[in-house]
Design an enzyme around this catalytic site. Structure first.
Site, short mmCIF file in Angstrom:
data_model
loop_
_atom_site.label_atom_id
_atom_site.label_comp_id
_atom_site.label_asym_id
_atom_site.label_seq_id
_atom_site.Cartn_x
_atom_site.Cartn_y
_atom_site.Cartn_z
N ARG A 234 0.86 -1.18 0.00
CA ARG A 234 0.00 0.00 0.00
C ARG A 234 0.90 1.23 0.00
O ARG A 234 1.97 1.24 0.59
CB ARG A 234 -0.93 0.03 1.23
CG ARG A 234 -2.09 -0.95 1.17
CD ARG A 234 -3.11 -0.54 0.11
NE ARG A 234 -4.29 -1.40 0.09
CZ ARG A 234 -4.43 -2.46 -0.69
NH1 ARG A 234 -3.44 -2.82 -1.49
NH2 ARG A 234 -5.55 -3.17 -0.67
N GLU A 263 -4.29 7.25 -4.11
CA GLU A 263 -4.72 6.74 -5.42
C GLU A 263 -6.12 7.20 -5.80
O GLU A 263 -6.42 7.34 -6.98
CB GLU A 263 -4.69 5.21 -5.41
CG GLU A 263 -3.32 4.61 -5.27
CD GLU A 263 -3.34 3.09 -5.27
OE1 GLU A 263 -4.43 2.51 -5.54
OE2 GLU A 263 -2.30 2.47 -5.01
N HIS A 295 -1.43 0.03 -10.07
CA HIS A 295 -2.10 -0.94 -9.20
C HIS A 295 -2.61 -2.12 -10.03
O HIS A 295 -3.76 -2.53 -9.95
CB HIS A 295 -3.26 -0.29 -8.44
CG HIS A 295 -3.55 -0.95 -7.13
ND1 HIS A 295 -3.76 -0.24 -5.97
CD2 HIS A 295 -3.68 -2.25 -6.78
CE1 HIS A 295 -4.01 -1.08 -4.97
NE2 HIS A 295 -3.95 -2.31 -5.46
#
Length: 336
Positions: A234, A263, A295
């Site tokens: 993360r 994000e 991602h």
């Protein structure tokens, strides 16, 4: 059961439909869950969300008022959902804890290899008909020290891959994996020592209160000047401000990531026409020794199939009154 799937992507809908097999009434929408789109869940028993959706306290309160009872996540991480609030509102939550640790670990390896061997630069030069080797120097992974932070499902696969390269492996985890010690010669140590001794550091821990900005300014300063930091966990595991400073001052060699700490509103969207306004993200992308992917580590055929299967396993368990093995324990206090 009536299920609303938020943040539905074209490439995953076919797998979700196959996993459902026409059992539940499912609606797919591309919009992410937030305070504005929560209203779309009116009339639904359950919703399915992704890691970029906002399931904070305010959103959960709206969902509860709309009659939603269940939330299943198409991700292993659940830092975007306020578990304590979900418990308070009587919302039951489950995740997808294991869909393909190989997908994530292999992507981390791809980032590492691309950075170390300057694959992006080489590709650009060759496409411009430049076949010189200047600026393409890398190093052998064989014999190097690889630090793996978090040796759970994904980190253990990463350790095995790096063992195959002939690396010395340092591990850091609250619960050491003794099988990795036997199989791969992993040496467990504390995080500071791992940072100071590793040539490559790969992050595989969940985002919790304790792990927020785990890779801080002080830990970045411990790293070798040519160390490569890989983050497929993360974004907020790394202190972005400190990371940019370390890159500017050439305190680390390179940074490869599939995640960013902010994000939402940027990732999973085509911003090519509008551009992006996040100054830190723009700054990160300006470094030639930073490789950022959108991602995408989970985007393999196997992972998408497993995510879809687990999603409906969770829904089926709740509807039939059986135990949902992936239901999150409410003793875990993580906020989105």
């Amino acid at each position: 059961m009536k299920l609303l799937v938020y943040s539905a992507k074209e490439f995953e809908i076919p797998a979700l439909k196959r996993a459902n097999n026409n059992v539940h009434q499912v609606t797919y929408i591309s919009q992410a869950l937030d305070t504005h789109t929560a209203i779309k869940a009116v009339g639904y028993d359950a919703i399915c969300i992704f890691s970029g959706d906002d399931a904070s306290l305010v959103v959960l309160e709206k969902l509860k008022d709309l009659g939603v009872k269940y939330i299943t996540l198409r991700s292993a991480g659940y830092n975007n959902i306020h578990i304590k609030a979900a418990k308070r509102y009587g919302l039951r939550v489950a995740n997808t804890p294991v869909y393909s640790p190989y997908a994530i670990a292999e992507h981390a390896t791809a980032l590492l290899l691309a950075l170390n061997r300057n694959i992006i630069l080489a590709d650009k030069q060759v496409h411009a008909h430049n076949f010189l080797l200047d600026g393409l120097m890398g190093f052998d992974l064989h014999g190097k020290t690889i630090g793996i932070v978090g040796t759970g499902n994904i980190g253990s696969v990463m350790a095995k891959i790096m063992h195959g390269f002939g690396c010395k492996i340092l591990g850091c985890d609250l619960i050491p994996d003794h099988n990795l010690v036997e199989l791969c010669g992993v040496e467990y140590t504390d995080l500071d020592e791992l940072c100071s001794k590793s040539d490559v550091i790969s992050l595989h821990v969940p985002l919790t209160y304790e792990n927020y900005n785990l890779i801080s300014k002080s830990r970045l300063s411990l790293m070798k000047k040519n160390a490569i930091l890989i983050n497929t966990a993360r974004g907020s595991i790394v202190d972005t401000t400190a990371l940019i400073e370390a890159l500017e001052n050439k305190e680390i060699g390179a940074y490869g990531a599939d995640v960013f700490d902010r994000e939402r509103g940027v990732f999973f969207k085509d911003n090519s026409k509008t551009g992006i306004v996040n100054e830190q993200l723009i700054k990160l992308l300006s470094f030639s020794n930073v490789l950022l992917t959108p991602h995408q580590a989970f985007v393999t055929e196997e992972a998408i199939k497993n995510i879809a299967s687990t999603t409906f396993e969770n829904i089926n368990a709740w509807e039939t009154g059986n135990t949902c093995t992936n239901e999150l324990g409410y003793e875990t206090l993580i906020t989105g």
